[in-house]
Design a protein around this motif. Structure first.
Motif, PDB file in Angstrom:
ATOM      1  N   ARG A 203       0.804  -1.221   0.000  1.00  0.00           N
ATOM      2  CA  ARG A 203       0.000   0.000   0.000  1.00  0.00           C
ATOM      3  C   ARG A 203       0.842   1.279   0.000  1.00  0.00           C
ATOM      4  NH1 ARG A 203      -3.177  -3.872   2.406  1.00  0.00           N
ATOM      5  NH2 ARG A 203      -5.425  -3.670   2.016  1.00  0.00           N
ATOM      6  N   VAL A 204       1.872   1.336   0.825  1.00  0.00           N
ATOM      7  CA  VAL A 204       2.553   2.623   1.010  1.00  0.00           C
ATOM      8  C   VAL A 204       4.032   2.610   0.628  1.00  0.00           C
ATOM      9  CG1 VAL A 204       0.957   3.292   2.836  1.00  0.00           C
ATOM     10  CG2 VAL A 204       3.090   2.157   3.449  1.00  0.00           C
ATOM     11  N   CYS A 205       4.544   1.490   0.119  1.00  0.00           N
ATOM     12  CA  CYS A 205       5.939   1.485  -0.329  1.00  0.00           C
ATOM     13  C   CYS A 205       6.100   2.474  -1.482  1.00  0.00           C
ATOM     14  CB  CYS A 205       6.329   0.079  -0.783  1.00  0.00           C
ATOM     15  SG  CYS A 205       7.994  -0.029  -1.467  1.00  0.00           S
ATOM     16  N   TYR A 206       7.239   3.144  -1.538  1.00  0.00           N
ATOM     17  CA  TYR A 206       7.473   4.102  -2.627  1.00  0.00           C
ATOM     18  C   TYR A 206       7.891   3.408  -3.922  1.00  0.00           C
ATOM     19  CZ  TYR A 206      12.474   3.731  -1.455  1.00  0.00           C
ATOM     20  OH  TYR A 206      13.741   3.265  -1.206  1.00  0.00           O
ATOM     21  N   MET A 287       5.693   4.660  13.118  1.00  0.00           N
ATOM     22  CA  MET A 287       5.165   5.576  12.103  1.00  0.00           C
ATOM     23  C   MET A 287       4.033   4.945  11.304  1.00  0.00           C
ATOM     24  SD  MET A 287       6.551   8.540  12.273  1.00  0.00           S
ATOM     25  CE  MET A 287       7.953   9.325  13.055  1.00  0.00           C
ATOM     26  N   LEU A 288       4.069   3.629  11.145  1.00  0.00           N
ATOM     27  CA  LEU A 288       2.993   2.961  10.412  1.00  0.00           C
ATOM     28  C   LEU A 288       1.659   3.162  11.134  1.00  0.00           C
ATOM     29  CD1 LEU A 288       4.746  -0.461   9.642  1.00  0.00           C
ATOM     30  CD2 LEU A 288       4.712   1.600   8.227  1.00  0.00           C
ATOM     31  N   ARG A 289       1.708   3.146  12.447  1.00  0.00           N
ATOM     32  CA  ARG A 289       0.490   3.278  13.247  1.00  0.00           C
ATOM     33  C   ARG A 289       0.101   4.735  13.466  1.00  0.00           C
ATOM     34  NH1 ARG A 289      -3.213   4.732  15.429  1.00  0.00           N
ATOM     35  NH2 ARG A 289      -4.346   3.946  17.252  1.00  0.00           N
ATOM     36  N   TYR A 290       1.088   5.597  13.687  1.00  0.00           N
ATOM     37  CA  TYR A 290       0.788   6.941  14.150  1.00  0.00           C
ATOM     38  C   TYR A 290       0.980   8.044  13.102  1.00  0.00           C
ATOM     39  CZ  TYR A 290       0.487   5.045  18.859  1.00  0.00           C
ATOM     40  OH  TYR A 290       0.095   4.335  19.973  1.00  0.00           O
ATOM     41  N   ALA A 291       1.649   7.775  11.993  1.00  0.00           N
ATOM     42  CA  ALA A 291       1.943   8.851  11.043  1.00  0.00           C
ATOM     43  C   ALA A 291       1.281   8.678   9.683  1.00  0.00           C
ATOM     44  CB  ALA A 291       3.453   8.995  10.858  1.00  0.00           C
ATOM     45  N   ILE A 292       0.998   7.451   9.276  1.00  0.00           N
ATOM     46  CA  ILE A 292       0.389   7.249   7.952  1.00  0.00           C
ATOM     47  C   ILE A 292      -1.125   7.283   8.100  1.00  0.00           C
ATOM     48  CG2 ILE A 292       0.157   5.679   5.997  1.00  0.00           C
ATOM     49  CD1 ILE A 292       2.942   4.647   6.591  1.00  0.00           C
ATOM     50  N   PRO A 293      -1.806   8.120   7.321  1.00  0.00           N
ATOM     51  CA  PRO A 293      -3.262   8.249   7.461  1.00  0.00           C
ATOM     52  C   PRO A 293      -4.004   6.946   7.161  1.00  0.00           C
ATOM     53  CG  PRO A 293      -2.353  10.078   6.183  1.00  0.00           C
ATOM     54  CD  PRO A 293      -1.253   9.086   6.340  1.00  0.00           C
ATOM     55  N   GLU A 294      -5.173   6.833   7.760  1.00  0.00           N
ATOM     56  CA  GLU A 294      -6.008   5.641   7.604  1.00  0.00           C
ATOM     57  C   GLU A 294      -6.356   5.369   6.147  1.00  0.00           C
ATOM     58  OE1 GLU A 294      -8.457   2.363   8.807  1.00  0.00           O
ATOM     59  OE2 GLU A 294      -6.987   3.530   9.954  1.00  0.00           O
ATOM     60  N   TYR A 295      -6.560   6.418   5.349  1.00  0.00           N
ATOM     61  CA  TYR A 295      -6.969   6.204   3.959  1.00  0.00           C
ATOM     62  C   TYR A 295      -5.849   5.572   3.124  1.00  0.00           C
ATOM     63  CZ  TYR A 295      -4.479  10.596   2.833  1.00  0.00           C
ATOM     64  OH  TYR A 295      -3.522  11.572   2.684  1.00  0.00           O
ATOM     65  N   ARG A 296      -4.617   5.689   3.593  1.00  0.00           N
ATOM     66  CA  ARG A 296      -3.500   5.048   2.892  1.00  0.00           C
ATOM     67  C   ARG A 296      -3.175   3.682   3.472  1.00  0.00           C
ATOM     68  NH1 ARG A 296       1.730   8.258   2.652  1.00  0.00           N
ATOM     69  NH2 ARG A 296       2.253   6.595   1.180  1.00  0.00           N
ATOM     70  N   LEU A 297      -3.252   3.542   4.789  1.00  0.00           N
ATOM     71  CA  LEU A 297      -2.921   2.274   5.447  1.00  0.00           C
ATOM     72  C   LEU A 297      -3.956   1.984   6.523  1.00  0.00           C
ATOM     73  CD1 LEU A 297      -1.025  -0.124   5.902  1.00  0.00           C
ATOM     74  CD2 LEU A 297       0.313   1.327   7.449  1.00  0.00           C
ATOM     75  N   PRO A 298      -4.953   1.145   6.216  1.00  0.00           N
ATOM     76  CA  PRO A 298      -5.947   0.795   7.239  1.00  0.00           C
ATOM     77  C   PRO A 298      -5.277   0.123   8.434  1.00  0.00           C
ATOM     78  CG  PRO A 298      -6.671   0.112   5.049  1.00  0.00           C
ATOM     79  CD  PRO A 298      -5.243   0.529   4.910  1.00  0.00           C
ATOM     80  N   LYS A 299      -5.591   0.608   9.625  1.00  0.00           N
ATOM     81  CA  LYS A 299      -4.912   0.110  10.821  1.00  0.00           C
ATOM     82  C   LYS A 299      -5.249  -1.355  11.120  1.00  0.00           C
ATOM     83  CE  LYS A 299      -2.861   3.946  11.166  1.00  0.00           C
ATOM     84  NZ  LYS A 299      -3.181   4.346   9.797  1.00  0.00           N
TER      85      LYS A 299
END
Length: 532
Positions: A203-206, A287-299
């Motif tokens: 989902r969030v890898c560059y 950072m996965l839990r606290y910095a990436i928004p939910e719309y990009r990475l569902p918790k």
């Protein structure tokens, strides 16, 4: 030198090489035959039933091939070729490169039972790519030696540049092959072999792999990240069994439950070590839990992967800040080794007048508040300072929270933005403006509240240490923007002061100095990794 002492190397196992080897062997000469492929026979053996005279090349050549196999004076080396020839006395010294067959030929009986069960399908070289073969195969029934080989390498123009570009060298070729042939679970397991967070990276890898994919030279690179996500979404991690693990009785402490710390904990647990993770925040994930928004990475996806790590026996102790709730010295006395992976959780400061106003907030702190559900006060006119993915996340989040006018302020041009291209496109589609070649120099308040931001125009000079052109202020180009909230996302720095009591060496920028090949610090048994 008599005939029995002569030793001749025959390179090539076609009809010419076979004939030469048999003639020499009949004279008592010892012959070593090199064949670059898995079997002798050359091109002629591929011409079965295609001679103009309707003769069968297999019927003609097979007896000669069998003669080679049975002749005591001929040593046959398949998957071998010469790479260097050096004159030595009256003869030659030959350096031979022999490719591994990956099959024990003393046990292989050429029964063919292995091939039907092999999941990897390749193009058959024997049939000039017009038909399939399996990765484990015998090229044709009359092959000499009549032994199976495992060979799944293909000649690719890219030379697997995607694998080299991946920081953890994920077997991209392998899992894409599995997906293309419908083996989605095999694809997932191959991804997971090097990555305990496949749903995150899907989902969030560059995606540096896509940047070097040679398919992009023709049209677009393969959608490697999206295909990874497809395989991950297909597989239910709750069904993933815990492997049998042989315990080592060694105890390791991991400081920081972010991606580096949890990956380390996962791998150590697989190796049989007892692992305890210390995390300062209420939940693991960093950072996965606290910095990436939910719309990009569902918790919920992140929680599933952390839960599996806990199933491996890893203990995660949250709300425990090392240096405050427990000392590093105490941990070192209680464990055989320590891994420090606390990341870089602190935002960098702008260093301009008015930055201390409460409406000027750090981007990481802003995203953390949103992700934890804390009340977030945000104005109508929001300026986000920065050009990376964190800045993009902050701007899009501010827009989703209801801010009417959101601007991204970046001191270089779009070509220099470190943010992912698709994230920038998404930001623009949401109506967020980017003001390039601009940087803030002062914040003004009215009655104690932020009211406006003074900026200055920039121009690009020579490249700096990052390789990007350095922004230079343009004299007398100052202007003001009305703002009631400013979010700064200029990069991050570490918080590593807690290691100093143990004598761990720090670099000038506050990161921990380690051996690049091992991750070891100057203190025996203490290692570090990730952004720290």
């Amino acid at each position: 030198m008599n005939q029995a002492e002569k030793h001749v190397l025959v390179v090539g196992g076609g009809i010419g090489g076979i004939t030469a080897a048999l003639e020499l062997a009949s004279c008592g000469v010892h012959v070593t035959m090199l064949e670059e492929g898995p079997s002798i026979g050359g091109r002629m053996i591929q011409l079965d039933k295609t001679f103009p005279t309707l003769d069968c090349s297999t019927c003609t050549l097979s007896p000669k091939m069998v003669e080679v196999a049975l002749n005591r004076n001929i040593e046959l080396l398949s998957w071998a070729k010469p790479v260097a020839v050096k004159r030595e006395g009256h003869g030659f010294k030959i350096t031979i490169l022999k490719k591994a067959r990956y099959v024990d030929i003393t046990k292989c009986t050429a029964c063919g039972s292995c091939s039907p069960g092999c999941p990897v399908v390749m193009k058959s070289e024997f049939n000039m790519g017009t038909g399939p073969r399996k990765a484990i195969y015998i090229p044709f029934p009359q092959a000499i030696p009549n032994k199976a080989s495992i060979d799944k390498r293909e000649e690719r123009p890219c030379k697997a540049a995607c694998v080299d570009a991946c920081p953890i060298h994920t077997n991209v070729l392998g899992y894409l092959k599995h997906i293309s042939e419908g083996r989605f679970q095999d694809a997932y397991m191959l991804i997971r072999a090097t990555n305990p967070f496949p749903s995150v990276c899907g989902r969030v890898c560059y995606a540096p792999c896509e940047g070097v994919c040679n398919r992009g030279q023709m049209d677009d690179p393969l959608a490697i990240r999206d295909l990874k996500r497809f395989a991950v979404d297909y597989f239910d991690i709750d069904t993933l069994e815990v492997p049998q693990i042989t315990k080592t009785e060694k105890r390791v402490a991991v400081i920081g439950a972010g991606p580096a710390g949890l990956t380390c904990a996962h791998d150590l647990a697989i190796e049989g070590h007892e692992v305890t993770v210390y995390e300062a925040l209420p939940e693991p994930g960093g950072m996965l839990r606290y910095a990436i928004p939910e719309y990009r990475l569902p918790k919920k996806e992140l929680k599933k992967e952390i839960s599996y790590i806990e199933k491996l026996g890893v203990k995660i102790q949250c709300d425990t800040e090392v240096g405050k709730d427990i000392t590093l010295e105490t941990i070192k006395n209680d464990f055989d080794a320590i891994f420090i992976g606390v990341g870089a959780p602190k935002g960098l400061l702008l260093g301009v007048e008015g930055e201390v106003l409460p409406e000027v907030v750090d981007g990481i702190r802003f995203l953390r508040s949103v992700n934890t559900g804390d009340p977030v006060k945000i104005g109508r006119n929001v300026a986000v300072i920065g050009g990376g993915n964190t800045a993009i996340d902050c701007a899009r989040t501010a827009k989703k929270l209801g801010s009417e006018n959101v601007k991204l302020i970046y001191r270089r041009t779009r070509d220099e933005m470190p943010a992912a291209h698709e994230e920038v496109e998404a930001l623009l589609q949401e109506g967020i403006e980017i003001q390039f070649l601009t940087t803030p120099v002062r914040f003004y308040d009215e009655n104690g509240r932020l009211a406006k931001m003074e900026c200055i125009r920039m121009e690009l000079g020579e490249p700096d240490a990052s390789g990007r052109r350095r922004p230079i202020p343009i004299a007398n180009s100052e202007f003001s923007l009305p703002v009631d909230t400013v979010i700064t996302a200029l990069g991050q720095t570490t918080q590593t002061s807690f290691v100093e009591g143990l004598g761990v060496l720090l670099a000038k920028n506050g990161t921990i100095e380690v051996d690049a090949s091992t991750g070891a610090t100057n203190i025996e048994g203490v290692f570090a990794g990730g952004d720290v």
